[in-house]
Design a protein around this motif. Structure first.
Motif, PDB file in Angstrom:
ATOM      1  N   THR A 167      -5.984 -37.980  10.342  1.00 18.49           N
ATOM      2  CA  THR A 167      -6.246 -38.277  11.746  1.00 18.49           C
ATOM      3  C   THR A 167      -4.981 -38.759  12.449  1.00 18.49           C
ATOM      4  O   THR A 167      -4.634 -38.295  13.535  1.00 18.49           O
ATOM      5  CB  THR A 167      -7.345 -39.348  11.855  1.00 18.49           C
ATOM      6  OG1 THR A 167      -8.428 -38.959  11.023  1.00 18.49           O
ATOM      7  CG2 THR A 167      -7.837 -39.484  13.272  1.00 18.49           C
ATOM      8  N   VAL A 168      -4.270 -39.682  11.809  1.00 16.82           N
ATOM      9  CA  VAL A 168      -3.070 -40.236  12.429  1.00 16.82           C
ATOM     10  C   VAL A 168      -1.945 -39.198  12.447  1.00 16.82           C
ATOM     11  O   VAL A 168      -1.227 -39.057  13.438  1.00 16.82           O
ATOM     12  CB  VAL A 168      -2.630 -41.529  11.695  1.00 16.82           C
ATOM     13  CG1 VAL A 168      -1.328 -42.055  12.275  1.00 16.82           C
ATOM     14  CG2 VAL A 168      -3.713 -42.580  11.790  1.00 16.82           C
ATOM     15  N   TYR A 169      -1.837 -38.445  11.348  1.00 11.26           N
ATOM     16  CA  TYR A 169      -0.768 -37.453  11.252  1.00 11.26           C
ATOM     17  C   TYR A 169      -0.895 -36.401  12.368  1.00 11.26           C
ATOM     18  O   TYR A 169       0.099 -35.965  12.950  1.00 11.26           O
ATOM     19  CB  TYR A 169      -0.807 -36.780   9.876  1.00 11.26           C
ATOM     20  CG  TYR A 169       0.415 -35.963   9.578  1.00 11.26           C
ATOM     21  CD1 TYR A 169       1.534 -36.542   9.016  1.00 11.26           C
ATOM     22  CD2 TYR A 169       0.454 -34.599   9.866  1.00 11.26           C
ATOM     23  CE1 TYR A 169       2.667 -35.806   8.746  1.00 11.26           C
ATOM     24  CE2 TYR A 169       1.583 -33.846   9.610  1.00 11.26           C
ATOM     25  CZ  TYR A 169       2.689 -34.454   9.048  1.00 11.26           C
ATOM     26  OH  TYR A 169       3.813 -33.726   8.792  1.00 11.26           O
ATOM     27  N   ALA A 170      -2.149 -36.011  12.658  1.00 11.94           N
ATOM     28  CA  ALA A 170      -2.374 -35.009  13.703  1.00 11.94           C
ATOM     29  C   ALA A 170      -1.823 -35.499  15.038  1.00 11.94           C
ATOM     30  O   ALA A 170      -1.222 -34.742  15.803  1.00 11.94           O
ATOM     31  CB  ALA A 170      -3.865 -34.713  13.825  1.00 11.94           C
ATOM     32  N   ARG A 171      -2.011 -36.785  15.292  1.00  8.65           N
ATOM     33  CA  ARG A 171      -1.522 -37.360  16.542  1.00  8.65           C
ATOM     34  C   ARG A 171       0.006 -37.425  16.536  1.00  8.65           C
ATOM     35  O   ARG A 171       0.656 -37.172  17.552  1.00  8.65           O
ATOM     36  CB  ARG A 171      -2.119 -38.768  16.678  1.00  8.65           C
ATOM     37  CG  ARG A 171      -1.719 -39.484  17.924  1.00  8.65           C
ATOM     38  CD  ARG A 171      -2.583 -39.083  19.075  1.00  8.65           C
ATOM     39  NE  ARG A 171      -2.273 -39.844  20.266  1.00  8.65           N
ATOM     40  CZ  ARG A 171      -3.018 -39.796  21.346  1.00  8.65           C
ATOM     41  NH1 ARG A 171      -4.095 -39.050  21.361  1.00  8.65           N
ATOM     42  NH2 ARG A 171      -2.686 -40.478  22.398  1.00  8.65           N
ATOM     43  N   LEU A 172       0.569 -37.761  15.374  1.00  9.46           N
ATOM     44  CA  LEU A 172       2.023 -37.893  15.272  1.00  9.46           C
ATOM     45  C   LEU A 172       2.739 -36.572  15.517  1.00  9.46           C
ATOM     46  O   LEU A 172       3.860 -36.557  16.006  1.00  9.46           O
ATOM     47  CB  LEU A 172       2.409 -38.401  13.878  1.00  9.46           C
ATOM     48  CG  LEU A 172       2.308 -39.901  13.638  1.00  9.46           C
ATOM     49  CD1 LEU A 172       2.456 -40.203  12.171  1.00  9.46           C
ATOM     50  CD2 LEU A 172       3.366 -40.626  14.436  1.00  9.46           C
ATOM     51  N   SER A 173       2.090 -35.453  15.158  1.00  8.49           N
ATOM     52  CA  SER A 173       2.798 -34.178  15.328  1.00  8.49           C
ATOM     53  C   SER A 173       3.094 -33.895  16.787  1.00  8.49           C
ATOM     54  O   SER A 173       3.981 -33.119  17.103  1.00  8.49           O
ATOM     55  CB  SER A 173       2.018 -33.016  14.719  1.00  8.49           C
ATOM     56  OG  SER A 173       0.859 -33.443  14.123  1.00  8.49           O
ATOM     57  N   GLY A 174       2.366 -34.549  17.703  1.00  9.21           N
ATOM     58  CA  GLY A 174       2.667 -34.347  19.115  1.00  9.21           C
ATOM     59  C   GLY A 174       3.643 -35.381  19.656  1.00  9.21           C
ATOM     60  O   GLY A 174       3.898 -35.442  20.853  1.00  9.21           O
ATOM     61  N   PHE A 175       4.209 -36.194  18.757  1.00 12.70           N
ATOM     62  CA  PHE A 175       5.046 -37.316  19.196  1.00 12.70           C
ATOM     63  C   PHE A 175       6.511 -36.897  19.244  1.00 12.70           C
ATOM     64  O   PHE A 175       7.012 -36.228  18.352  1.00 12.70           O
ATOM     65  CB  PHE A 175       4.841 -38.469  18.221  1.00 12.70           C
ATOM     66  CG  PHE A 175       5.768 -39.624  18.444  1.00 12.70           C
ATOM     67  CD1 PHE A 175       5.588 -40.481  19.513  1.00 12.70           C
ATOM     68  CD2 PHE A 175       6.816 -39.860  17.563  1.00 12.70           C
ATOM     69  CE1 PHE A 175       6.437 -41.549  19.705  1.00 12.70           C
ATOM     70  CE2 PHE A 175       7.668 -40.928  17.756  1.00 12.70           C
ATOM     71  CZ  PHE A 175       7.467 -41.776  18.827  1.00 12.70           C
ATOM     72  N   ASN A 176       7.206 -37.298  20.299  1.00 12.98           N
ATOM     73  CA  ASN A 176       8.607 -36.947  20.457  1.00 12.98           C
ATOM     74  C   ASN A 176       9.491 -37.933  19.687  1.00 12.98           C
ATOM     75  O   ASN A 176       9.594 -39.099  20.067  1.00 12.98           O
ATOM     76  CB  ASN A 176       8.946 -36.973  21.958  1.00 12.98           C
ATOM     77  CG  ASN A 176      10.389 -36.602  22.198  1.00 12.98           C
ATOM     78  OD1 ASN A 176      11.146 -36.379  21.253  1.00 12.98           O
ATOM     79  ND2 ASN A 176      10.764 -36.539  23.451  1.00 12.98           N
ATOM     80  N   PRO A 177      10.145 -37.475  18.596  1.00 16.55           N
ATOM     81  CA  PRO A 177      10.909 -38.403  17.742  1.00 16.55           C
ATOM     82  C   PRO A 177      12.099 -39.037  18.459  1.00 16.55           C
ATOM     83  O   PRO A 177      12.611 -40.068  18.030  1.00 16.55           O
ATOM     84  CB  PRO A 177      11.354 -37.535  16.567  1.00 16.55           C
ATOM     85  CG  PRO A 177      11.214 -36.136  17.022  1.00 16.55           C
ATOM     86  CD  PRO A 177      10.180 -36.112  18.098  1.00 16.55           C
ATOM     87  N   GLN A 178      12.528 -38.414  19.560  1.00 14.85           N
ATOM     88  CA  GLN A 178      13.671 -38.977  20.282  1.00 14.85           C
ATOM     89  C   GLN A 178      13.366 -40.369  20.822  1.00 14.85           C
ATOM     90  O   GLN A 178      14.257 -41.175  21.049  1.00 14.85           O
ATOM     91  CB  GLN A 178      14.071 -38.055  21.432  1.00 14.85           C
ATOM     92  CG  GLN A 178      14.797 -36.829  20.919  1.00 14.85           C
ATOM     93  CD  GLN A 178      15.049 -35.810  22.001  1.00 14.85           C
ATOM     94  OE1 GLN A 178      14.479 -35.885  23.083  1.00 14.85           O
ATOM     95  NE2 GLN A 178      15.895 -34.850  21.691  1.00 14.85           N
ATOM     96  N   MET A 179      12.076 -40.653  21.031  1.00 15.29           N
ATOM     97  CA  MET A 179      11.721 -41.977  21.528  1.00 15.29           C
ATOM     98  C   MET A 179      12.066 -43.043  20.502  1.00 15.29           C
ATOM     99  O   MET A 179      12.489 -44.146  20.860  1.00 15.29           O
ATOM    100  CB  MET A 179      10.235 -42.028  21.865  1.00 15.29           C
ATOM    101  CG  MET A 179       9.908 -41.155  23.063  1.00 15.29           C
ATOM    102  SD  MET A 179       8.155 -41.133  23.402  1.00 15.29           S
ATOM    103  CE  MET A 179       7.968 -42.675  24.225  1.00 15.29           C
ATOM    104  N   LEU A 180      11.867 -42.711  19.217  1.00 10.50           N
ATOM    105  CA  LEU A 180      12.230 -43.675  18.182  1.00 10.50           C
ATOM    106  C   LEU A 180      13.743 -43.829  18.096  1.00 10.50           C
ATOM    107  O   LEU A 180      14.266 -44.919  17.923  1.00 10.50           O
ATOM    108  CB  LEU A 180      11.684 -43.230  16.828  1.00 10.50           C
ATOM    109  CG  LEU A 180      10.249 -43.630  16.495  1.00 10.50           C
ATOM    110  CD1 LEU A 180       9.937 -43.252  15.070  1.00 10.50           C
ATOM    111  CD2 LEU A 180      10.037 -45.114  16.695  1.00 10.50           C
ATOM    112  N   GLU A 181      14.455 -42.680  18.220  1.00 10.80           N
ATOM    113  CA  GLU A 181      15.907 -42.737  18.174  1.00 10.80           C
ATOM    114  C   GLU A 181      16.443 -43.596  19.312  1.00 10.80           C
ATOM    115  O   GLU A 181      17.376 -44.375  19.135  1.00 10.80           O
ATOM    116  CB  GLU A 181      16.497 -41.333  18.261  1.00 10.80           C
ATOM    117  CG  GLU A 181      16.575 -40.645  16.908  1.00 10.80           C
ATOM    118  CD  GLU A 181      16.685 -39.149  17.043  1.00 10.80           C
ATOM    119  OE1 GLU A 181      17.429 -38.680  17.933  1.00 10.80           O
ATOM    120  OE2 GLU A 181      16.007 -38.439  16.283  1.00 10.80           O
ATOM    121  N   ALA A 182      15.822 -43.442  20.481  1.00 12.80           N
ATOM    122  CA  ALA A 182      16.247 -44.250  21.624  1.00 12.80           C
ATOM    123  C   ALA A 182      16.086 -45.731  21.308  1.00 12.80           C
ATOM    124  O   ALA A 182      16.969 -46.544  21.582  1.00 12.80           O
ATOM    125  CB  ALA A 182      15.422 -43.881  22.854  1.00 12.80           C
ATOM    126  N   ALA A 183      14.945 -46.081  20.682  1.00 12.08           N
ATOM    127  CA  ALA A 183      14.717 -47.484  20.330  1.00 12.08           C
ATOM    128  C   ALA A 183      15.780 -47.966  19.356  1.00 12.08           C
ATOM    129  O   ALA A 183      16.298 -49.086  19.480  1.00 12.08           O
ATOM    130  CB  ALA A 183      13.321 -47.648  19.732  1.00 12.08           C
TER     131      ALA A 183
END
Lengths: 288, 273
Positions: free
Chosen positions: B144-160
């Motif tokens: 369930t969580v993984y499905a949501r993560l696949s739509g997540f933009n990893p650049q947001m984490l890099e920015a953090a």
């Protein structure tokens, strides 16, 4: 950098430890136990033997295995026959009612499945409501014996497992493009040919996924067989449960569970192969 | 053709809801005979209320489902993040093991855990039930969580990270709020799976901690008891309230964030466990 990421290390270690301790090790224990001999005090005696597997070939147990598999397959087929037209019909309705209709399919399944099995018992009992209705309408003269039959177990399994068939089918019908059907009929195919050569191949992944999701739980749900089938119509789950909790013959129960696992693994592999074949065929069709 | 289609849909819904409707209606029956209607009564609800053992079992079940859902959501969410973000050795094997847990029949999981608990000497009761329930809930939370993560933009984490956040901090302050609806859905799924489970619990339960599904099992196995109708009706209403409440929370959350990614279907489906 990699080594200095404590968060990553901690998470990976945690999940690995969990899976090794609660999945890998327990399954290893079952495999080992199936090759040992039963012991009344310690559950198993450390003595290698194939006698549990030999006993599975005994006609009594082989018969239960085949009966159970037969009931599970019938359940799957009935779910498919009900679910396929249902999923198709829902997917062709206006978009604003679809979420509600799918919600209504899922809703009963948030209630305890044991409670739903019990509800079936109320309907099927000899002096239950179905018989009262049939007698009242004059369809039958004497109440039908429905409870404690193979049919009752199958009806219970279908009732409990039907949404697992409907949901994957609905997902593939939603992706089925209506223009493909138009193309097919424009090219002169009548309804049956369109269904056989366009709709069926394209919805095959959903059919296979639904069948697996119904078949796998169907062999193990011993409580459905207990409540609706009495002591006579057993599932493989009942055999394994009896060996572990009543007869205390762990090696035999373990052997039965391993054979069940192997049968399921074989089905999963067949699913994987056929899903790949369907994909490849549609890729070929796209190129041709 | 049209009426045929609608008639068919109606028939299937009738089949789905008729048994439940009968159950609810007959919970108000005055008669001891479970098949004859003899007028309204709340007798079975009163009996339910007086049955201390049953209420204790219900409370035990709630405690177990809450703790199993919470812990499996915690571990499952972290696992999904690790599977999504990191490369590590044995990732494919780990994926495979999660798949095996999800696809193997419950009874196979049940006996293997029983063998483990007996071998390492875990006392059968709350702890063994909790460990088993976490294990079978885990893969569903991860999916369930993984499905949501696949739509997540990893650049947001890099920015953090570029702004100086540690990995842990970036996950907590950036990633978690975004995947929160899926985490909630995973929790709810775990909660339902745990409350619904009969098969695994049957094996790893002990005399010190009785839970509701097993209590119901011993009640309905042999005969038909009108108290069970009343109990089922109460459970039905509770799960209906929980489901509608969670749908409301999820849609409100999503509406606020202007997210339109589809929820994974497994997030709404209590599997037979």
């Amino acid at each position: 950098m990699k080594l200095r990421n404590p968060f990553r290390t901690a998470v990976v270690a945690l999940i690995w430890a969990w899976m090794l301790l609660f999945v890998f090790l327990p399954n290893l224990l079952v495999i080992v136990a199936s090759f040992l001999v039963r012991d009344d005090v310690q559950f198993v005696r450390l003595e290698a033997s194939l006698q549990s597997y030999a006993r599975l070939l005994d006609p009594v147990y082989a018969g239960v295995f085949l009966d159970s598999l037969g009931m599970a397959l019938t359940t799957t087929l009935v779910c498919l026959l009900i679910g396929y037209p249902f999923a198709y019909a829902v997917s062709r309705l206006p978009a604003r009612v679809k979420p509600l209709l799918i919600f209504l399919v899922i809703l009963p399944f948030w209630t305890n499945s044991l409670v739903r099995t019990y509800a079936m018992k109320l309907l099927l009992a000899t002096n239950g409501l179905t018989n009262q209705a049939l007698l009242g309408l004059g369809v039958v003269d004497a109440p039908l014996r429905m409870l404690y039959t193979e049919g009752a177990v199958i009806a219970g399994l279908v009732y409990v497992l039907l949404p697992f068939m409907i949901l994957p089918l609905y997902a593939v019908f939603e992706q089925l493009r209506a223009d493909l059907l138009e193309v097919s009929s424009d090219l002169g195919a009548e309804r049956w040919r369109t269904f056989r050569y366009v709709v069926l191949p394209l919805t095959m992944p959903g059919v296979l996924a639904g069948c697996l999701l119904v078949l796998i739980p169907a062999v193990g749900m011993f409580y459905v067989a207990d409540v609706l089938g009495g002591a006579k119509h057993l599932l493989i789950g009942n055999v394994i449960k009896n060996q572990f909790l009543d007869a205390r013959d762990w090696p035999f129960g373990a052997a039965a569970s391993i054979v069940l696992t192997l049968a399921m693994a074989l089905l999963l592999y067949a699913y994987y192969l056929s899903a790949r074949m369907v994909r490849r065929r549609s890729a070929d069709d796209a190129l041709a | 053709m049209r009426w045929l289609k609608h008639g068919y849909l109606g028939l299937v819904y009738l089949l789905l809801y008729l048994p439940i409707a009968v159950l609810v209606v007959f919970s108000f029956n005055a008669s001891r005979n479970p098949y004859r209607w003899q007028g309204l009564s709340l007798e079975w609800y009163a009996r339910l209320w007086d049955n201390d053992a049953l209420i204790q079992a219900a409370l035990n079940s709630l405690l177990l489902a809450t703790s199993a859902a919470t812990l499996s959501t915690l571990i499952g969410t972290l696992t999904a993040i690790a599977l999504h973000r990191y490369r590590f050795r044995g990732k494919r094997i780990l994926n495979g093991m999660l798949f095996v847990v999800m696809m193997s029949p419950d009874i196979v999981l049940a006996i293997s855990l029983l063998a483990l608990f007996i071998l390492i000497g875990v006392q059968l009761g709350y702890v063994s039930l909790l460990l088993a329930h976490i294990t079978f809930c885990l893969p569903f939370v991860v999916i369930t969580v993984y499905a949501r993560l696949s739509g997540f933009n990893p650049q947001m984490l890099e920015a953090a990270r570029d702004l100086g956040a540690t990995d842990f901090r970036a996950v907590v302050t950036v990633l978690l709020p975004i995947i929160f609806p899926a985490v909630l859905a995973g929790w709810l799924l775990g909660f339902t799976l745990s409350l619904d489970d009969v098969v695994v619990s049957m094996f790893v339960t002990g005399p010190t901690f009785e839970i509701l599904p097993l209590r119901i099992y011993s009640m309905v196995r042999l005969g038909i008891k009108p108290e069970v109708n009343a109990l089922a009706t109460v459970l039905l209403i509770l799960s209906l309230v929980a489901l509608i409440g969670s749908q409301y929370l999820l849609t409100r959350k999503r509406g606020k964030k202007h997210e339109n990614s589809e929820e994974h279907p497994v997030g709404h489906l209590p599997a037979e466990r």
